[in-house]
Enzyme design. Structure first.
Site, PDB file in Angstrom:
ATOM      1  N   GLU A 127      13.628  16.345 -16.316  1.00  0.00           N
ATOM      2  CA  GLU A 127      12.527  17.310 -16.421  1.00  0.00           C
ATOM      3  C   GLU A 127      11.647  17.205 -15.179  1.00  0.00           C
ATOM      4  O   GLU A 127      11.072  16.152 -14.896  1.00  0.00           O
ATOM      5  CB  GLU A 127      11.702  17.068 -17.693  1.00  0.00           C
ATOM      6  CG  GLU A 127      10.620  18.135 -17.801  1.00  0.00           C
ATOM      7  CD  GLU A 127       9.661  17.942 -18.964  1.00  0.00           C
ATOM      8  OE1 GLU A 127       9.967  17.216 -19.924  1.00  0.00           O
ATOM      9  OE2 GLU A 127       8.577  18.547 -18.883  1.00  0.00           O
TER      10      GLU A 127
ATOM     11  N   GLU B 180      16.704  12.348 -21.952  1.00  0.00           N
ATOM     12  CA  GLU B 180      15.682  13.138 -21.251  1.00  0.00           C
ATOM     13  C   GLU B 180      14.682  12.209 -20.584  1.00  0.00           C
ATOM     14  O   GLU B 180      14.312  11.176 -21.155  1.00  0.00           O
ATOM     15  CB  GLU B 180      14.949  14.026 -22.259  1.00  0.00           C
ATOM     16  CG  GLU B 180      13.946  14.990 -21.634  1.00  0.00           C
ATOM     17  CD  GLU B 180      12.505  14.491 -21.556  1.00  0.00           C
ATOM     18  OE1 GLU B 180      11.672  15.201 -20.962  1.00  0.00           O
ATOM     19  OE2 GLU B 180      12.202  13.384 -22.067  1.00  0.00           O
TER      20      GLU B 180
ATOM     21  N   HIS C  62       6.077  10.182 -16.928  1.00  0.00           N
ATOM     22  CA  HIS C  62       5.712  11.447 -17.563  1.00  0.00           C
ATOM     23  C   HIS C  62       4.457  12.087 -16.967  1.00  0.00           C
ATOM     24  O   HIS C  62       4.448  13.258 -16.605  1.00  0.00           O
ATOM     25  CB  HIS C  62       5.521  11.234 -19.071  1.00  0.00           C
ATOM     26  CG  HIS C  62       5.161  12.484 -19.803  1.00  0.00           C
ATOM     27  ND1 HIS C  62       3.859  12.937 -19.926  1.00  0.00           N
ATOM     28  CD2 HIS C  62       5.931  13.399 -20.438  1.00  0.00           C
ATOM     29  CE1 HIS C  62       3.847  14.055 -20.610  1.00  0.00           C
ATOM     30  NE2 HIS C  62       5.091  14.369 -20.941  1.00  0.00           N
TER      31      HIS C  62
ATOM     32  N   HIS D   2      14.453  11.221 -26.229  1.00  0.00           N
ATOM     33  CA  HIS D   2      13.254  11.696 -25.534  1.00  0.00           C
ATOM     34  C   HIS D   2      12.609  10.537 -24.771  1.00  0.00           C
ATOM     35  O   HIS D   2      12.218   9.545 -25.381  1.00  0.00           O
ATOM     36  CB  HIS D   2      12.291  12.271 -26.571  1.00  0.00           C
ATOM     37  CG  HIS D   2      11.088  12.918 -25.990  1.00  0.00           C
ATOM     38  ND1 HIS D   2       9.814  12.639 -26.412  1.00  0.00           N
ATOM     39  CD2 HIS D   2      10.959  13.844 -24.999  1.00  0.00           C
ATOM     40  CE1 HIS D   2       8.949  13.374 -25.735  1.00  0.00           C
ATOM     41  NE2 HIS D   2       9.624  14.112 -24.867  1.00  0.00           N
TER      42      HIS D   2
ATOM     43  N   ASP E  69      11.305  12.331 -17.237  1.00  0.00           N
ATOM     44  CA  ASP E  69      10.430  13.182 -16.422  1.00  0.00           C
ATOM     45  C   ASP E  69      10.341  12.639 -15.002  1.00  0.00           C
ATOM     46  O   ASP E  69      10.252  11.423 -14.816  1.00  0.00           O
ATOM     47  CB  ASP E  69       9.031  13.187 -17.047  1.00  0.00           C
ATOM     48  CG  ASP E  69       9.084  13.455 -18.541  1.00  0.00           C
ATOM     49  OD1 ASP E  69       9.221  14.624 -18.924  1.00  0.00           O
ATOM     50  OD2 ASP E  69       9.022  12.474 -19.326  1.00  0.00           O
TER      51      ASP E  69
HETATM   52  O1  G3P Z   1      11.890  18.238 -22.689  1.00  0.00           O
HETATM   53  C1  G3P Z   1      11.244  18.067 -23.882  1.00  0.00           C
HETATM   54  C2  G3P Z   1       9.916  17.393 -23.694  1.00  0.00           C
HETATM   55  O2  G3P Z   1      10.106  16.259 -22.907  1.00  0.00           O
HETATM   56  C3  G3P Z   1       8.882  18.282 -23.047  1.00  0.00           C
HETATM   57  O3  G3P Z   1       7.605  17.773 -23.156  1.00  0.00           O
HETATM   58  O4  G3P Z   1       5.619  16.530 -22.460  1.00  0.00           O
HETATM   59  O5  G3P Z   1       7.476  15.327 -23.598  1.00  0.00           O
HETATM   60  O6  G3P Z   1       7.748  16.125 -21.268  1.00  0.00           O
HETATM   61  P1  G3P Z   1       7.096  16.375 -22.596  1.00  0.00           P
HETATM   62 MG    MG Z   2       9.747  15.504 -20.874  1.00  0.00          MG
END
Ligand code: G3P
Ligand code: MG
Length: 227
Positions: A100, A33, A48, A6, A35
């Protein structure tokens, strides 16, 4: 069980930095993962929040700053905010990527980047999963390039369980650990979708999620995830 780092391995290194992604690779993840937002000069950058305040020494909206300004910021331990292209370059096909889409207007450019990667042959369509809480952005991905794998993010349990994800043609549905239950998982599987749950950090939760039958987990400490 798909082990997903993450924001890289953000329990150990500053989130969404190359340093965090290198750590995730060292820990042997199946997927990383991160963002993406679009900055004022048009590049896709990996961060993020819609503002730089929490994760850097700067202040302001990502969409209000150009790449040069963003690159001057410290994203932790002297790291810079990476471009999407820099993350892809670092990983270089060694693991799968979950991009993401956070900011608006990121879908079309992301499609283009992924398509270029696949054309270079080092990457395959299955190496990318594009996810978002904004399912309209996912619909754009579907329209632009149906071969891209889609992950539909959700917080909560909607009426109709995973029907919403089926409607956007998702490969995976990505619920929060706060709300996930067995009925939701079984429904997703019946509809032919994988279930990847976020964010699972505690050892007892990892066991609980595994017992519930999820297909993958996001963790800030991806080394805690076991098959
Ligand atoms: O994709 C899982 C997670 O990353 C979604 O929430 O806020 O951590 O981007 P966030
Ligand atoms: Mg995320």
């Amino acid at each position: 069980m798909v082990k997903i780092g993450h924001r890289g391995a953000c329990g150990y290194e500053p989130e969404n930095t190359l340093r965090s992604f290198s750590m995730a690779l060292d820990l042997g993840v199946d997927m990383i993962e991160f963002d993406v937002h679009k900055c004022r000069s048009g590049e896709l950058v990996v961060i993020h929040d819609d503002r730089v305040d929490r994760t850097t020494n700067g202040k302001g909206y990502v969409s209000g700053m150009d790449l040069r300004e963003l690159k001057n910021l410290d994203a932790g331990k002297g790291e810079k905010i990476p471009l999407l292209s820099e993350v892809i370059g670092l990983v270089d096909g060694r693991t799968r990527l979950n991009i993401e889409l956070k900011g608006p207007g990121t879908a079309v450019d992301t499609c283009r980047v992924i398509s270029d990667c696949v054309k270079t042959k080092k990457w395959a369509w299955k190496d990318f999963l594009v996810s978002s809480f904004n399912h309209y952005e996912l619909r754009i991905i579907r329209r632009e390039e149906p071969r891209i794998f889609i992950g539909a993010l959700i917080t909560g349990i909607p009426i109709g369980y995973s029907k919403f994800a089926e409607r956007v043609g998702a490969y995976a549905v990505i619920p929060s650990i706060e709300f996930i239950n067995k009925k939701f998982i079984d429904d997703s599987h019946k509809r032919g979708m994988k279930v990847f749950v976020y964010t699972v950090n505690e050892p007892e939760d990892i066991i609980r999620m595994k017992d519930m039958g999820v297909d993958g987990m996001f963790s800030n400490f991806p080394d805690r995830l076991r098959d």
